[in-house]
Design an enzyme around this catalytic site. Structure first.
Site, PDB file in Angstrom:
ATOM      1  CG  ASP A 405      -1.792   1.192   1.350  1.00  0.00           C
ATOM      2  OD1 ASP A 405      -2.600   1.415   0.433  1.00  0.00           O
ATOM      3  OD2 ASP A 405      -1.674   1.934   2.347  1.00  0.00           O
ATOM      4  CD  GLU A 458      -2.484   2.513  -3.432  1.00  0.00           C
ATOM      5  OE1 GLU A 458      -3.474   3.243  -3.579  1.00  0.00           O
ATOM      6  OE2 GLU A 458      -1.952   2.306  -2.327  1.00  0.00           O
TER       7      GLU A 458
END
Length: 728
Positions: A405, A458
């Site tokens: 993330d 990401e």
């Protein structure tokens, strides 16, 4: 006897301010014999016992009414195994003395932990049920180098920090203690006098289970057995494999209708897993399941990085869920958050009274967007904690991939900061060199240790080489989310079709950089929250046009080069934004066949067709796998391309992004012959207008678009069609 122990030492020990309990407690050699000392608050009588015979060897004298006892066993010179018979409140208890056991951590482990190169630190640190010298119990180890005193407190000692102070291993900053009788399932924490003299209660950073919020204690829990990785699971992650990911928040996929309570891991195994399999997805991606205190963080602010959240059951229940997914042929991706952690005082923040896990300067250590703290990747023990965690989930739970993330927030020092709010690196640049090295090292170790498991990033900027090997200057991820593609295509789709001709490049631009990374095309949870609307609700027009636009978009997305990701609810066109406190709107699929059923059937067919035809996935990252046939017809908002497999077999993909049917639309093709329509998003099966080409169409030897042969097709309104060449 009292002359042997300084009164100040006894006072400090009882007050919980003595840092070296093993120098006082336990068995010690003296000129008079072996002296045994024990701190046993509330005890009235204590004897030293010979375990084999039960014989009382000596009665310990109470030197302090607060519970300090000492006594000499004369004529004994060599240490031996003993027990203590302790009378508490009139009841005698036979216990093993924690302070008769030697150091727990081996020198090599201590050295590797200090160097930050221990591949599996969780095997040493944390709480581990063990047997030492024939005694069952639990060994505890915690890194807190600046603490003045650390004790284990829990259900086994009345949460009393005086009873079990730990030994400090100064060479590593690790405190350790073996507590006889402590067993799996019991709650515990670490009580410490921190570097500033403050009393703190901390959860175990390496706890394998933890209490569900709002409680914060850790649970003694055995290390899970390793999961053997199969060849099938390895192949499912490869670059040439069909990868279609169903992204799920376990707490809101479906809830009990009577009380709005979550499904358990085992209920999810029985409901979510078969549903995802039936829908044709290849992978399940779970929003973070690490223990976290705030539901509204969706798991992205974890406090228990090694502990599956208890919201849905136990650690073993989570293993059951993963096993069920694997049995159904689904690989499992876990969202992993090594970028930041919350400020909750029971967790990592100022762990030993210093900024141990985080940077001390808020310009480096504080994330102002999320009110969280940023890991100090330059500290070896911190990096080791995180790398070990990545291995832990893959090896001990069978996680097949980690989706990392917020990578951009990690690799840029000025991420979301104004001038003066960040500190340049040693070369004056904005890159966080320590974070970059951490990511490269993590990906390198995973590649070496767990062949077949992959990582996905990401990463929201154009940082070069995110999914390129480290020896080519890359970060070493296997895949990168293509957020640029997602933003461009959604911006295009929300336009009224009459204006799309002026923004044609938003659909074509992605191919200009498509082969710079190994891309995943994501329609993730981030796109259906915070006022962005649902994917369906972003589509223009009336209800019919909204659904037609969405179907055409999905047909385009599944055909475009790159692996696929769809957040739950989008597969049946949920109309409202995602709400983490409620179930998906499954009622939309009740009451007879409707547009939502049509979208659901389309997504299933897209998945199954995409998986069946190698041309749609085999060469996602090879230019040979894609070719434009019509790229410049912006006036009619038509785009046509081919996907190609290694053997040269082609699939034609044609999209018409206006509500006007295009009859007799001619375009040049590479391979003459008979072409069969294998997917049409305007099919009546999906609640479309059922315009199309009647199943098959033959090419003509009519030149078009620089090619000798061509096809003449009907392009349905607001639709995407796929065609495959029939064998002669």
């Amino acid at each position: 006897m009292s002359d042997r122990i300084d009164r100040d030492v006894i006072n400090a020990l009882i007050a919980g301010h003595f840092a070296d309990p093993f120098s006082v407690l336990g068995m010690h050699k003296t000129t008079a014999g072996l002296e045994v000392r024990a701190l046993l608050p509330d005890a009235t009588d204590v004897w030293v016992i010979e375990p084999k015979t039960g014989r009382k060897l000596a009665k310990l004298e109470c030197l302090d009414s607060r519970g300090f006892f000492s006594g000499v066993i004369p004529r004994r010179k060599n240490f031996f195994r003993y027990q203590l018979a302790v009378v508490w409140h009139g009841q005698q208890n036979l216990i093993d003395d924690p302070y008769r056991f030697g150091p727990l951590i081996q020198e090599m482990d201590a050295w590797l932990l200090s160097e930050g190169t221990h591949l599996r630190p969780y095997e040493t640190l944390g709480a581990h049920a063990d047997t030492m010298d024939g005694v069952t119990g639990t060994r505890f180890s915690v890194w807190a180098p600046n603490a003045r005193r650390v004790s284990v407190v829990g259900q086994f000692n009345y949460w009393d920090g005086r009873r079990h102070p730990m030994r400090l291993r100064k060479e590593s900053g690790i405190w350790e203690l073996f507590i006889p009788g402590a067993h799996n399932g019991q709650l515990y924490k670490y009580e410490m006098i921190d570097a500033n003299g403050n009393l703190r209660l901390k959860s175990d950073p390496y706890a394998f289970e933890a209490q569900m919020r709002p409680e914060t204690a850790s649970l003694i829990c055995g290390l899970p057995e390793k999961v053997v990785q199969t060849e099938e699971r390895k192949k499912a992650n490869q670059f040439d494999a069909p990868i279609s990911i169903y992204e799920v928040h376990l707490g809101s996929w479906r809830r009990h209708t009577d009380n709005n309570f979550w499904l358990s891991y085992r209920e999810l195994a029985d409901q979510l897993v078969p549903y995802a399999k039936w829908m044709g997805f290849t992978h399940l991606e779970l929003l973070p399941i690490n223990e976290h205190p705030f539901d509204g963080s969706w798991g992205y602010q974890p406090t228990g990085l090694y502990a599956p959240t208890r919201r849905f059951g136990t650690r073993d229940d989570f293993r059951y869920f993963i096993d069920a997914a694997h049995a159904a042929g689904l690989n499992v991706i876990l969202d992993w958050v090594p970028g930041h952690f919350p400020t909750d005082d029971f967790a990592l923040a100022e762990f030993d009274g210093t900024n141990l896990y985080e940077h001390s300067d808020p310009r480096e250590g504080y994330h102002q967007d999320w009110n969280t703290l940023i890991y100090n990747y330059g500290r070896r023990e911190v990096s080791n904690f995180l790398v070990g965690n990545a291995l832990y989930w893959i090896e001990r739970f069978g996680i097949d991939a980690l989706r990392v993330d917020a990578v951009a927030s990690m690799i840029y020092r000025d991420y979301s900061r104004k001038e003066g709010e960040w500190i340049p690196n040693e070369f004056g640049g904005r890159e966080n060199l320590e974070a970059i090295e951490f990511l490269r090292n993590t990906n390198r170790i995973l590649g070496e240790q767990v062949s077949g498991a992959v990582t996905m990033a990401e990463e929201s900027t154009d940082f070069p080489g995110v999914s390129r090997p480290q020896d080519m200057g890359g970060l070493g991820f296997w895949y990168k989310w293509n957020l640029g593609w997602m933003h461009d295509t959604l911006d295009y789709m929300k336009l009224d079709p009459i204006y799309r001709q002026y923004h044609h490049d938003k659909l074509t631009f992605g191919m200009l950089y498509n082969y710079t990374e190994n891309f995943v095309l994501p329609l993730s949870h981030d796109e259906v929250v915070h006022g962005k609307k649902s994917i369906l609700d972003r589509m223009p027009g009336d209800a019919w046009q909204k659904f037609a636009n969405l179907r055409a978009y999905y047909g385009w997305m599944w055909a475009f080069p790159g692996k696929k990701l769809l957040f739950m609810g989008n597969e049946f066109a949920q109309g409202r934004e995602w709400n983490h406190d409620a179930s998906l709107d499954w009622h939309l699929l009740e009451g007879g066949d409707n547009w939502h059923h049509g979208v659901q059937r389309l997504v299933r067919d897209l998945n199954l067709t995409y998986r069946h035809h190698k041309a749609m996935h085999e060469l996602d990252f090879d230019p040979y796998g894609f070719e434009w046939l019509v790229v410049d017809d912006k006036e009619r908002s038509v785009l046509i391309f081919v996907r190609r497999d290694k053997e040269g077999n082609e699939i034609i993909v044609a999209s018409n992004f206006t509500p006007v049917p295009r009859h007799d639309y001619r375009f040049g093709i590479n391979q003459p012959g008979k072409w069969r329509e294998i997917l049409n998003t305007d099919s009546i099966h999906y609640h479309g207008s059922n315009a199309g080409n009647g199943g098959t169409v033959h090419s003509d030897e009519i030149a078009s678009h620089g090619r000798q042969h061509s096809l003449s097709l009907t392009l349905p309104p607001l639709a995407t069609i796929w065609l495959v060449r029939e064998a002669e």
